[in-house]
Design a protein around this motif. Structure first.
Motif, PDB file in Angstrom:
ATOM      1  N   VAL A 245       0.809  -1.056  -0.037  1.00 46.69           N
ATOM      2  CA  VAL A 245       0.245  -0.075   0.127  1.00 46.69           C
ATOM      3  C   VAL A 245       0.894   1.337   0.064  1.00 46.69           C
ATOM      4  N   PHE A 246       0.816   2.199  -1.193  1.00 52.09           N
ATOM      5  CA  PHE A 246       1.459   3.289  -1.038  1.00 52.09           C
ATOM      6  C   PHE A 246       0.939   4.608  -0.707  1.00 52.09           C
ATOM      7  N   LEU A 247      -0.527   4.424  -0.721  1.00 49.63           N
ATOM      8  CA  LEU A 247      -1.263   5.631  -0.447  1.00 49.63           C
ATOM      9  C   LEU A 247      -2.434   5.198   0.149  1.00 49.63           C
ATOM     10  N   ASN A 248      -3.040   5.711   1.238  1.00 47.84           N
ATOM     11  CA  ASN A 248      -4.145   5.155   2.134  1.00 47.84           C
ATOM     12  C   ASN A 248      -4.835   6.227   2.875  1.00 47.84           C
ATOM     13  N   GLY A 249      -5.438   7.113   2.091  1.00 46.96           N
ATOM     14  CA  GLY A 249      -6.453   7.988   2.836  1.00 46.96           C
ATOM     15  C   GLY A 249      -5.602   9.581   2.409  1.00 46.96           C
ATOM     16  N   GLU A 250      -4.494   9.568   2.161  1.00 45.67           N
ATOM     17  CA  GLU A 250      -3.849  10.893   2.028  1.00 45.67           C
ATOM     18  C   GLU A 250      -4.225  11.315   0.585  1.00 45.67           C
ATOM     19  N   TYR A 251      -5.435  12.068   0.800  1.00 45.62           N
ATOM     20  CA  TYR A 251      -6.145  12.725  -0.346  1.00 45.62           C
ATOM     21  C   TYR A 251      -5.485  13.634  -0.977  1.00 45.62           C
ATOM     22  N   GLN A 252      -4.720  14.372  -0.297  1.00 48.34           N
ATOM     23  CA  GLN A 252      -3.816  15.548  -0.667  1.00 48.34           C
ATOM     24  C   GLN A 252      -2.695  15.006  -1.951  1.00 48.34           C
ATOM     25  N   ALA A 253      -2.372  13.728  -1.593  1.00 44.09           N
ATOM     26  CA  ALA A 253      -1.250  13.287  -3.012  1.00 44.09           C
ATOM     27  C   ALA A 253      -2.212  12.444  -3.819  1.00 44.09           C
ATOM     28  N   ALA A 254      -3.380  12.250  -3.866  1.00 45.19           N
ATOM     29  CA  ALA A 254      -3.867  11.208  -4.926  1.00 45.19           C
ATOM     30  C   ALA A 254      -3.573  11.693  -6.301  1.00 45.19           C
ATOM     31  N   ALA A 255      -3.579  13.012  -6.492  1.00 50.89           N
ATOM     32  CA  ALA A 255      -3.356  13.132  -8.026  1.00 50.89           C
ATOM     33  C   ALA A 255      -1.893  13.142  -8.402  1.00 50.89           C
ATOM     34  N   THR A 256      -0.993  13.152  -7.505  1.00 51.32           N
ATOM     35  CA  THR A 256       0.491  12.770  -7.557  1.00 51.32           C
ATOM     36  C   THR A 256       0.568  11.641  -8.567  1.00 51.32           C
ATOM     37  N   PHE A 257      -0.007  10.407  -8.112  1.00 51.07           N
ATOM     38  CA  PHE A 257       0.283   9.235  -8.855  1.00 51.07           C
ATOM     39  C   PHE A 257       0.018   9.349 -10.599  1.00 51.07           C
ATOM     40  N   ALA A 258      -1.513   9.957 -10.538  1.00 47.39           N
ATOM     41  CA  ALA A 258      -2.308  10.010 -11.793  1.00 47.39           C
ATOM     42  C   ALA A 258      -1.356  10.971 -12.615  1.00 47.39           C
ATOM     43  N   HIS A 259      -0.692  12.175 -12.057  1.00 43.96           N
ATOM     44  CA  HIS A 259       0.066  12.877 -12.865  1.00 43.96           C
ATOM     45  C   HIS A 259       1.268  12.234 -13.290  1.00 43.96           C
ATOM     46  N   ALA A 260       2.025  11.567 -12.313  1.00 38.96           N
ATOM     47  CA  ALA A 260       3.089  11.060 -12.718  1.00 38.96           C
ATOM     48  C   ALA A 260       3.106  10.036 -13.850  1.00 38.96           C
ATOM     49  N   LEU A 261       1.851   9.150 -13.680  1.00 45.70           N
ATOM     50  CA  LEU A 261       1.675   7.961 -14.634  1.00 45.70           C
ATOM     51  C   LEU A 261       1.152   8.824 -15.942  1.00 45.70           C
ATOM     52  N   GLY A 262       0.612   9.797 -15.962  1.00 47.02           N
ATOM     53  CA  GLY A 262       0.140  10.485 -17.189  1.00 47.02           C
ATOM     54  C   GLY A 262       1.230  10.763 -18.029  1.00 47.02           C
ATOM     55  N   LEU A 263       2.033  11.424 -17.101  1.00 51.45           N
ATOM     56  CA  LEU A 263       3.508  11.786 -17.929  1.00 51.45           C
ATOM     57  C   LEU A 263       4.194  10.589 -18.683  1.00 51.45           C
ATOM     58  N   TRP A 264       4.344   9.470 -18.008  1.00 50.15           N
ATOM     59  CA  TRP A 264       4.976   8.418 -18.723  1.00 50.15           C
ATOM     60  C   TRP A 264       4.152   7.725 -19.871  1.00 50.15           C
ATOM     61  N   VAL A 265       2.852   7.768 -19.437  1.00 42.90           N
ATOM     62  CA  VAL A 265       2.184   7.113 -20.585  1.00 42.90           C
ATOM     63  C   VAL A 265       1.893   8.071 -21.865  1.00 42.90           C
ATOM     64  N   ARG A 266       2.210   9.347 -21.443  1.00 40.69           N
ATOM     65  CA  ARG A 266       2.146  10.328 -22.952  1.00 40.69           C
ATOM     66  C   ARG A 266       3.501  10.151 -23.306  1.00 40.69           C
ATOM     67  N   MET A 267       4.485  10.242 -22.559  1.00 41.11           N
ATOM     68  CA  MET A 267       5.877  10.037 -23.222  1.00 41.11           C
ATOM     69  C   MET A 267       5.939   8.684 -24.062  1.00 41.11           C
ATOM     70  N   ASN A 268       5.528   7.715 -23.640  1.00 42.70           N
ATOM     71  CA  ASN A 268       5.439   6.516 -24.200  1.00 42.70           C
ATOM     72  C   ASN A 268       4.649   6.721 -25.552  1.00 42.70           C
ATOM     73  N   GLY A 269       3.310   7.255 -25.422  1.00 37.24           N
ATOM     74  CA  GLY A 269       2.520   7.399 -26.509  1.00 37.24           C
ATOM     75  C   GLY A 269       3.296   8.310 -27.552  1.00 37.24           C
ATOM     76  N   LEU A 270       4.103   9.430 -27.098  1.00 39.65           N
ATOM     77  CA  LEU A 270       4.690  10.274 -28.134  1.00 39.65           C
ATOM     78  C   LEU A 270       5.757   9.568 -28.774  1.00 39.65           C
ATOM     79  N   LYS A 271       6.451   8.653 -28.151  1.00 38.43           N
ATOM     80  CA  LYS A 271       7.563   7.882 -28.810  1.00 38.43           C
ATOM     81  C   LYS A 271       6.844   6.884 -29.911  1.00 38.43           C
ATOM     82  N   ASN A 272       5.691   6.363 -29.583  1.00 40.96           N
ATOM     83  CA  ASN A 272       5.198   5.466 -30.499  1.00 40.96           C
ATOM     84  C   ASN A 272       4.624   6.226 -31.745  1.00 40.96           C
ATOM     85  N   MET A 273       4.056   7.415 -31.342  1.00 43.30           N
ATOM     86  CA  MET A 273       3.266   8.164 -32.498  1.00 43.30           C
ATOM     87  C   MET A 273       4.419   8.660 -33.348  1.00 43.30           C
ATOM     88  N   ALA A 274       5.628   9.219 -32.830  1.00 40.01           N
ATOM     89  CA  ALA A 274       6.718   9.485 -33.710  1.00 40.01           C
ATOM     90  C   ALA A 274       7.046   8.715 -34.611  1.00 40.01           C
TER      91      ALA A 274
END
Length: 458
Positions: A245-274
């Protein structure tokens, strides 16, 4: 490390997988075999028999140069998603250390565990969401967003579902993170953890874009080898031990994971799209030449526009890599401005590029006979004759080229790819928001004032 054969054996772990209304064995069902072979080939490609070795692909880059070199690797979707998950955890570990230090250490330890055991991870982020106009805590069905339903001394119990998940049936681990920012009162939804695919209560429901039934795979040379099982992952009261368990109720940090994953998913998507943008240019030029129209002004204009698009996407990828930063922990993070702007450019204009190929190719894109017709002793030679255009362009070659083109721009796989390109890492609005947020608007204003010879208003 695992070999390709050992990877196959690792899938026989009691996981529960469903496809078209039936519970299936991924090792036995035909729809999974091409994907399994693809992942297995990557295992063999990077296999190192030395004790303690880890996959070269999963080594976290420690410099901009290493990050740039890593982008040149060609791997299957499941392995690529695993890398994105590992980098998401390392990026998030830095960002939440002040809020939940024990989780920061646990995430780094989990990354080392996955590297050591040579496992594969599926990213589970998008919730069912229910009524999109309401927040997680305001839903009629509280399970519309995955949540913690029980706190135990040794862990938590979670319930809900994650949608649009690629490769879960072929992975070993599930990375579960909040889909978006949470607020006070939504502590139960602020959960980030990892779950083994074969954990009790996990059910995976798959769909596929691969040609099925009696389809002739010779007529689908792209999609037949690009298939990855995707769909729902249902968590039916799944217990998660505390060390996962890496987050459990700390709502202030909930977006941190989504933001980080979004960056790496978009980066991988950009590589594939290029890479794909260059391939689309190549397909357009090949069919123009096969049709004898490569010098026609309107065709040249279409292909030139495609070249402009491909060049801009590639430039954004290069900029995102070259402007990467290195955190105090040594984690290399791509430049978010160029990663998001490039992903937006690639996704927003891909449909237009596809329409150019459809325009250049002509009606045979959807009416070309199959390769089986081409082999028919009565009509095959006539198909070959009428599909040829000149002495240097044989009818069999042109027929096969149309099969590949149809697979890329006019098939079920093509439609799935278009949606995946738009939605991967969040829709276009997400990229617009991040790009605007990372753009130095104040600097732009100062430049404009200086050019105009004006002082800033007070």
């Amino acid at each position: 490390m695992l070999t390709g054969d050992q990877y196959r054996q690792s899938l026989a772990d009691g996981r529960r997988v469903f496809f078209q209304g039936q519970e299936v064995d991924v090792l036995e069902h035909e729809i999974f075999q091409r994907s399994i072979r693809s992942v297995a080939r990557t295992y063999d490609k990077y296999f190192n028999p030395e004790d303690g070795a880890i996959s070269e692909y999963f080594r976290a880059p420690r410099s901009v140069e290493e990050m740039t070199a890593h982008a040149e690797h060609k791997v299957d979707v499941v392995t690529s998603n695993t890398y994105g998950s590992l980098m998401t955890l390392l990026t998030s570990a830095d960002r939440i250390e002040a809020i939940r230090p024990e989780a920061s250490a646990a995430m780094r330890g989990y990354v080392a565990y996955v590297q050591r055991e040579d496992l594969r991870i599926a990213e589970c982020i998008t919730d069912a969401k229910g009524d999109r106009s309401k927040s997680a805590s305001a839903q009629e069905d509280p399970d519309a967003y995955l949540r913690v339903v029980e706190q135990r001394p040794d862990g938590v119990v979670i319930r809900g579902a994650k949608l649009h998940i690629s490769g879960a049936a072929l992975s070993h681990e599930l990375l579960v993170i909040p889909t978006k920012r949470m607020k006070e009162g939504e502590e139960a939804y602020s959960i980030a953890c990892t779950v083994p695919v074969n954990a009790e209560g996990v059910k995976i429901v798959n769909v596929t874009s691969e040609p099925q039934g009696d389809a002739n795979f010779l007529d689908a040379p792209i999609s037949a080898n690009a298939h990855t099982a995707m769909g729902f992952v249902i968590f039916d009261n799944v217990f998660v031990p505390g060390d996962r368990v890496f987050l459990n109720g700390e709502y202030q940090a909930a977006a941190t994971f989504a933001h980080a994953l979004g960056l790496w998913v978009r980066m991988n998507g950009l590589k594939n799209m290029a890479d794909e943008a260059d391939a689309l240019v190549g397909f357009a030029q090949l069919i123009a030449e096969a049709n004898g129209l490569q010098r026609a002004p309107n065709i040249r204009d279409r292909i030139t526009e495609m070249i402009m698009h491909a060049t801009i996407v590639r430039a954004c990828l290069d900029a995102a890599l070259s402007k990467s930063t290195v955190s105090a922990e040594g984690v290399v993070v791509p430049d978010e401005l160029y990663a998001n702007a490039g992903k937006y450019q690639g996704a927003a204009f891909r449909a237009l590029m596809v329409s150019y190929i459809q325009d250049i190719a002509g009606g045979s894109l959807v009416t070309v006979p199959s390769s089986l017709d081409l082999e028919n002793p009565e009509v095959g030679h006539e198909i070959r004759k009428y599909m040829s255009t000149m002495q240097s362009v044989d009818g069999k070659y042109r027929t096969s080229l149309f099969h590949a083109l149809r697979d890329v721009v006019a098939s079920g796989h093509a439609g799935q790819k278009q949606v995946a390109t738009l939605q991967g890492g969040g829709g276009l609005t997400a990229q617009r928001i991040v790009t605007r947020g990372r753009y130095d608007l104040e600097k732009a204003k100062r430049q404009a004032l200086e050019l105009a010879g004006l002082d800033a208003p007070t």
